[in-house]
Write a protein that holds these residues in place. Sequence first.
Motif, mmCIF file in Angstrom:
data_model
loop_
_atom_site.group_PDB
_atom_site.id
_atom_site.type_symbol
_atom_site.label_atom_id
_atom_site.label_comp_id
_atom_site.label_asym_id
_atom_site.label_seq_id
_atom_site.Cartn_x
_atom_site.Cartn_y
_atom_site.Cartn_z
ATOM 1 N N ASN A 12 -7.321 15.015 0.384
ATOM 2 C CA ASN A 12 -5.978 15.465 0.030
ATOM 3 C C ASN A 12 -5.026 14.765 0.977
ATOM 4 N N VAL A 13 -3.920 14.248 0.441
ATOM 5 C CA VAL A 13 -2.972 13.473 1.234
ATOM 6 C C VAL A 13 -1.573 14.065 1.104
ATOM 7 N N MET A 14 -0.853 14.071 2.211
ATOM 8 C CA MET A 14 0.557 14.462 2.220
ATOM 9 C C MET A 14 1.292 13.468 3.112
ATOM 10 N N VAL A 15 2.456 12.988 2.659
ATOM 11 C CA VAL A 15 3.244 12.020 3.418
ATOM 12 C C VAL A 15 4.468 12.722 3.991
ATOM 13 N N GLU A 16 4.713 12.489 5.274
ATOM 14 C CA GLU A 16 5.857 13.067 5.984
ATOM 15 C C GLU A 16 6.708 11.930 6.548
ATOM 16 N N THR A 17 8.026 12.033 6.354
ATOM 17 C CA THR A 17 8.935 11.046 6.928
ATOM 18 C C THR A 17 9.363 11.525 8.307
ATOM 19 N N THR A 18 9.256 10.642 9.309
ATOM 20 C CA THR A 18 9.602 11.031 10.675
ATOM 21 C C THR A 18 10.932 10.449 11.143
ATOM 22 N N SER A 19 11.367 9.346 10.531
ATOM 23 C CA SER A 19 12.651 8.748 10.913
ATOM 24 C C SER A 19 13.215 7.989 9.726
ATOM 25 N N GLY A 20 14.250 7.223 9.938
ATOM 26 C CA GLY A 20 14.974 6.528 8.880
ATOM 27 C C GLY A 20 14.147 5.554 8.074
ATOM 28 N N VAL A 21 14.811 4.631 7.461
ATOM 29 C CA VAL A 21 14.186 3.668 6.562
ATOM 30 C C VAL A 21 13.465 2.589 7.360
ATOM 31 N N GLY A 22 12.223 2.314 6.978
ATOM 32 C CA GLY A 22 11.449 1.262 7.624
ATOM 33 C C GLY A 22 11.503 -0.017 6.817
ATOM 34 N N ASP A 25 6.238 -3.288 4.060
ATOM 35 C CA ASP A 25 5.795 -2.988 2.697
ATOM 36 C C ASP A 25 5.174 -1.600 2.618
ATOM 37 N N SER A 26 4.457 -1.199 3.650
ATOM 38 C CA SER A 26 3.832 0.121 3.668
ATOM 39 C C SER A 26 4.881 1.228 3.649
ATOM 40 N N ASP A 27 6.000 1.029 4.357
ATOM 41 C CA ASP A 27 7.063 2.034 4.361
ATOM 42 C C ASP A 27 7.663 2.201 2.967
ATOM 43 N N LEU A 28 7.811 1.112 2.234
ATOM 44 C CA LEU A 28 8.324 1.184 0.865
ATOM 45 C C LEU A 28 7.363 1.946 -0.038
ATOM 46 N N MET A 66 -0.065 5.596 -6.807
ATOM 47 C CA MET A 66 -1.124 5.332 -5.835
ATOM 48 C C MET A 66 -0.504 4.745 -4.564
ATOM 49 N N MET A 67 -1.229 4.804 -3.484
ATOM 50 C CA MET A 67 -0.714 4.375 -2.193
ATOM 51 C C MET A 67 -1.665 3.345 -1.597
ATOM 52 N N ASP A 68 -1.114 2.236 -1.119
ATOM 53 C CA ASP A 68 -1.893 1.194 -0.474
ATOM 54 C C ASP A 68 -1.228 0.892 0.869
ATOM 55 N N LEU A 69 -1.838 1.358 1.942
ATOM 56 C CA LEU A 69 -1.269 1.264 3.281
ATOM 57 C C LEU A 69 -1.963 0.139 4.050
ATOM 58 N N ASN A 70 -1.186 -0.812 4.545
ATOM 59 C CA ASN A 70 -1.733 -1.925 5.324
ATOM 60 C C ASN A 70 -2.136 -1.417 6.710
ATOM 61 N N LEU A 71 -3.341 -1.743 7.153
ATOM 62 C CA LEU A 71 -3.809 -1.274 8.459
ATOM 63 C C LEU A 71 -2.976 -1.831 9.610
ATOM 64 N N ARG A 72 -2.339 -2.981 9.418
ATOM 65 C CA ARG A 72 -1.475 -3.545 10.464
ATOM 66 C C ARG A 72 -0.283 -2.638 10.777
ATOM 67 N N ASP A 73 0.151 -1.853 9.785
ATOM 68 C CA ASP A 73 1.334 -1.005 9.949
ATOM 69 C C ASP A 73 1.027 0.330 10.617
ATOM 70 N N THR A 92 2.909 5.525 10.997
ATOM 71 C CA THR A 92 3.565 4.220 10.919
ATOM 72 C C THR A 92 4.902 4.354 11.651
ATOM 73 N N SER A 93 5.752 3.343 11.551
ATOM 74 C CA SER A 93 7.037 3.398 12.258
ATOM 75 C C SER A 93 7.950 4.497 11.726
ATOM 76 N N THR A 94 7.819 4.873 10.457
ATOM 77 C CA THR A 94 8.728 5.873 9.894
ATOM 78 C C THR A 94 8.042 7.022 9.164
ATOM 79 N N HIS A 95 6.725 7.023 9.068
ATOM 80 C CA HIS A 95 6.008 8.056 8.323
ATOM 81 C C HIS A 95 4.746 8.499 9.056
ATOM 82 N N VAL A 96 4.257 9.670 8.633
ATOM 83 C CA VAL A 96 2.914 10.112 9.011
ATOM 84 C C VAL A 96 2.206 10.472 7.708
ATOM 85 N N VAL A 97 1.060 9.848 7.499
ATOM 86 C CA VAL A 97 0.235 10.149 6.335
ATOM 87 C C VAL A 97 -0.848 11.110 6.802
#
Length: 126
Positions: A12-22, A25-28, A66-73, A92-97
Motif C-alpha cells: 500500500n502506498v501513500m504520497v505526502e508532499t513536504t515542500s514546494g514544487v520540485g 521527473d520523479s517529483d512530476l 502508476m508511479m515510476d520513481l528514479n532511485l537517483r532522486d 525525495t526533495s519534495t515528497h515522501v512516499v
Amino acid sequence: MSYGVIASKSANVMVETTSGVGGSDSDLVLDRFQSIWGAAWVPGRLTVTRLHVNFIPSRAGRGMAMMDLNLRDIEQVELAGGRVSKVMGLRTSTHVVHVRSLGASGLATEVAQLAEAAKKLPLRRR
C-alpha cells in the motif's frame, strides 16, 4: 549490467508532499499520482529494479496513475514501526512516499543500497 527485477511485492502506498514544487521527473510523477489518489493508502504492486521503484495500483480503471520513481532522486530511506507491517519512507526533495508492506525492513535496506549505487552510475545523455 542487468536492470532486472530485484523485488516485487504487494504493498500500500501513500504520497505526502513536504515542500514546494520540485524539478525532477520523479517529483512530476509524484505530483500527478497525488493529484489522482490524494492522501489515501492505495493498494497495488511494488516492483524494485536497479534503477527504479515502480508502483502499479490494483484498481483496474486507474492504470494511468502508476508511479515510476528514479532511485537517483531518493535522498533518504526511512523505516517507521508497526505491529504487523512496518512502513518504509522514500524521501525525495519534495515528497515522501510511504510504503506499507510485509518485509519492509529488509526492503528498506535493499532500496537504500540500490539508491546509493544508482547515484554512482554515470548519467546517460539524451
